[in-house]
Design a protein around this motif. Structure first.
Motif, PDB file in Angstrom:
ATOM      1  N   THR A 281      45.441  21.831  42.156  1.00 42.35           N
ATOM      2  CA  THR A 281      45.045  21.413  40.967  1.00 42.35           C
ATOM      3  C   THR A 281      44.224  22.537  40.507  1.00 42.35           C
ATOM      4  O   THR A 281      44.416  22.880  39.150  1.00 42.35           O
ATOM      5  CB  THR A 281      44.751  19.795  40.610  1.00 42.35           C
ATOM      6  OG1 THR A 281      43.482  19.795  41.644  1.00 42.35           O
ATOM      7  CG2 THR A 281      45.554  18.751  40.998  1.00 42.35           C
ATOM      8  N   ALA A 282      43.040  22.809  41.169  1.00 45.98           N
ATOM      9  CA  ALA A 282      42.372  23.782  40.889  1.00 45.98           C
ATOM     10  C   ALA A 282      43.171  25.222  40.815  1.00 45.98           C
ATOM     11  O   ALA A 282      42.784  26.182  39.715  1.00 45.98           O
ATOM     12  CB  ALA A 282      40.955  23.841  41.463  1.00 45.98           C
ATOM     13  N   ARG A 283      43.934  25.771  41.607  1.00 44.03           N
ATOM     14  CA  ARG A 283      44.575  26.899  41.760  1.00 44.03           C
ATOM     15  C   ARG A 283      45.222  27.401  40.523  1.00 44.03           C
ATOM     16  O   ARG A 283      45.626  28.185  39.945  1.00 44.03           O
ATOM     17  CB  ARG A 283      45.583  26.929  43.073  1.00 44.03           C
ATOM     18  CG  ARG A 283      44.621  27.315  44.406  1.00 44.03           C
ATOM     19  CD  ARG A 283      45.647  27.188  45.645  1.00 44.03           C
ATOM     20  NE  ARG A 283      46.783  28.299  45.483  1.00 44.03           N
ATOM     21  CZ  ARG A 283      46.674  29.231  46.396  1.00 44.03           C
ATOM     22  NH1 ARG A 283      45.956  29.176  47.279  1.00 44.03           N
ATOM     23  NH2 ARG A 283      47.740  30.012  46.419  1.00 44.03           N
ATOM     24  N   ALA A 284      45.975  25.990  40.007  1.00 45.60           N
ATOM     25  CA  ALA A 284      46.766  26.291  38.743  1.00 45.60           C
ATOM     26  C   ALA A 284      45.970  26.645  37.478  1.00 45.60           C
ATOM     27  O   ALA A 284      46.418  26.840  36.616  1.00 45.60           O
ATOM     28  CB  ALA A 284      47.245  24.805  38.412  1.00 45.60           C
ATOM     29  N   THR A 285      44.630  26.598  37.879  1.00 52.58           N
ATOM     30  CA  THR A 285      43.635  26.822  36.597  1.00 52.58           C
ATOM     31  C   THR A 285      42.944  28.208  36.665  1.00 52.58           C
ATOM     32  O   THR A 285      42.001  28.717  35.898  1.00 52.58           O
ATOM     33  CB  THR A 285      42.777  25.946  36.393  1.00 52.58           C
ATOM     34  OG1 THR A 285      41.765  25.827  37.336  1.00 52.58           O
ATOM     35  CG2 THR A 285      43.349  24.421  35.965  1.00 52.58           C
ATOM     36  N   THR A 286      43.406  29.109  37.661  1.00 55.12           N
ATOM     37  CA  THR A 286      42.758  30.291  37.989  1.00 55.12           C
ATOM     38  C   THR A 286      42.880  31.190  36.968  1.00 55.12           C
ATOM     39  O   THR A 286      44.105  31.500  36.446  1.00 55.12           O
ATOM     40  CB  THR A 286      43.382  30.847  39.266  1.00 55.12           C
ATOM     41  OG1 THR A 286      43.152  29.925  40.570  1.00 55.12           O
ATOM     42  CG2 THR A 286      42.584  32.107  39.698  1.00 55.12           C
ATOM     43  N   LEU A 287      41.584  31.733  36.411  1.00 54.08           N
ATOM     44  CA  LEU A 287      41.671  32.710  35.284  1.00 54.08           C
ATOM     45  C   LEU A 287      40.857  33.891  35.947  1.00 54.08           C
ATOM     46  O   LEU A 287      39.739  33.926  36.380  1.00 54.08           O
ATOM     47  CB  LEU A 287      40.833  32.101  34.284  1.00 54.08           C
ATOM     48  CG  LEU A 287      41.610  31.057  33.446  1.00 54.08           C
ATOM     49  CD1 LEU A 287      40.726  30.190  32.390  1.00 54.08           C
ATOM     50  CD2 LEU A 287      42.859  31.194  32.910  1.00 54.08           C
ATOM     51  N   ARG A 288      41.431  35.421  35.555  1.00 58.59           N
ATOM     52  CA  ARG A 288      40.690  36.511  36.054  1.00 58.59           C
ATOM     53  C   ARG A 288      40.056  36.885  34.551  1.00 58.59           C
ATOM     54  O   ARG A 288      40.419  36.645  33.415  1.00 58.59           O
ATOM     55  CB  ARG A 288      41.690  37.437  36.076  1.00 58.59           C
ATOM     56  CG  ARG A 288      41.134  38.909  36.273  1.00 58.59           C
ATOM     57  CD  ARG A 288      42.031  39.896  37.026  1.00 58.59           C
ATOM     58  NE  ARG A 288      43.432  40.094  36.478  1.00 58.59           N
ATOM     59  CZ  ARG A 288      43.495  41.086  35.485  1.00 58.59           C
ATOM     60  NH1 ARG A 288      42.780  41.888  35.211  1.00 58.59           N
ATOM     61  NH2 ARG A 288      44.767  40.727  34.829  1.00 58.59           N
ATOM     62  N   LEU A 289      38.788  36.995  34.414  1.00 61.44           N
ATOM     63  CA  LEU A 289      37.847  37.591  33.643  1.00 61.44           C
ATOM     64  C   LEU A 289      38.117  39.010  33.361  1.00 61.44           C
ATOM     65  O   LEU A 289      37.658  39.882  34.428  1.00 61.44           O
ATOM     66  CB  LEU A 289      36.716  37.289  33.904  1.00 61.44           C
ATOM     67  CG  LEU A 289      36.131  35.662  34.366  1.00 61.44           C
ATOM     68  CD1 LEU A 289      34.717  35.602  34.751  1.00 61.44           C
ATOM     69  CD2 LEU A 289      36.744  34.618  33.198  1.00 61.44           C
ATOM     70  N   LEU A 290      38.405  39.358  31.997  1.00 62.44           N
ATOM     71  CA  LEU A 290      38.884  40.786  31.830  1.00 62.44           C
ATOM     72  C   LEU A 290      37.769  41.076  30.657  1.00 62.44           C
ATOM     73  O   LEU A 290      37.716  40.475  29.736  1.00 62.44           O
ATOM     74  CB  LEU A 290      40.159  41.142  31.269  1.00 62.44           C
ATOM     75  CG  LEU A 290      40.526  42.523  31.084  1.00 62.44           C
ATOM     76  CD1 LEU A 290      40.337  43.392  32.562  1.00 62.44           C
ATOM     77  CD2 LEU A 290      41.663  42.622  30.554  1.00 62.44           C
ATOM     78  N   PRO A 291      36.535  42.041  31.007  1.00 64.74           N
ATOM     79  CA  PRO A 291      35.586  42.252  29.901  1.00 64.74           C
ATOM     80  C   PRO A 291      36.233  42.887  28.487  1.00 64.74           C
ATOM     81  O   PRO A 291      37.294  43.661  28.687  1.00 64.74           O
ATOM     82  CB  PRO A 291      34.736  43.204  30.698  1.00 64.74           C
ATOM     83  CG  PRO A 291      35.479  43.721  31.657  1.00 64.74           C
ATOM     84  CD  PRO A 291      36.502  43.078  32.199  1.00 64.74           C
ATOM     85  N   ARG A 292      35.639  42.586  27.474  1.00 61.21           N
ATOM     86  CA  ARG A 292      36.142  43.245  26.209  1.00 61.21           C
ATOM     87  C   ARG A 292      35.105  44.019  25.735  1.00 61.21           C
ATOM     88  O   ARG A 292      33.847  43.877  25.998  1.00 61.21           O
ATOM     89  CB  ARG A 292      36.580  41.985  25.126  1.00 61.21           C
ATOM     90  CG  ARG A 292      37.848  41.580  25.710  1.00 61.21           C
ATOM     91  CD  ARG A 292      38.427  40.576  24.504  1.00 61.21           C
ATOM     92  NE  ARG A 292      37.665  39.167  24.587  1.00 61.21           N
ATOM     93  CZ  ARG A 292      37.097  38.713  23.385  1.00 61.21           C
ATOM     94  NH1 ARG A 292      37.297  39.088  22.299  1.00 61.21           N
ATOM     95  NH2 ARG A 292      36.543  37.617  23.452  1.00 61.21           N
TER      96      ARG A 292
END
Length: 125
Positions: free
Chosen positions: A114-125
């Motif tokens: 359930t958490a793996r499905a929410t994995t987000l990579r943070l890309l700086p702007r």
């Protein structure tokens, strides 16, 4: 494309939490919430402890934009959904390693499907 500096990566990766303020559809930030963050190579990842029911995650999933603060780093970010199983396996390992001093009560939900499905990579702007 903007990338993290080595200093930013190190400062964020060595803190326990970051403050995540996803942007609403109208561009205004939500109230920041503390969440765990891990590093894999030159990338930073976050997940929702509550899976897709996490309020911050639902907002982030809708806008794919947010603002983070951690380790003295204060950045706007793009939030990229990560579906690669290999990357998610490494992110699992990073959560287990970094947060091993915490009880499995906290760590195991972060590596559950359930958490793996929410994995987000943070890309700086």
């Amino acid at each position: 494309m903007t990338t993290w500096t080595s200093d930013e990566l190190n400062r964020i990766a060595t803190t326990d939490e970051l403050e995540m303020a996803p942007l609403r559809g109208d561009g205004t930030p939500c109230t920041a919430v503390p969440i765990w963050v891990v590093r894999d190579g030159d990338d930073l990842y976050v997940r929702s402890y509550r899976g897709t029911d996490g309020v911050w995650w639902r907002t982030a999933h809708g806008s794919h934009e947010g603002h983070i603060r951690s380790g003295g780093v204060d950045r706007d970010v793009t939030l990229i959904e990560e579906g690669d199983p290999g990357v998610n396996d490494r992110v699992d390992d990073a959560y287990r390693s970094k947060y091993s001093r915490y009880s499995g009560t906290y760590v195991e939900p972060m590596v559950a499907d359930t958490a793996r499905a929410t994995t987000l990579r943070l890309l700086p702007r």
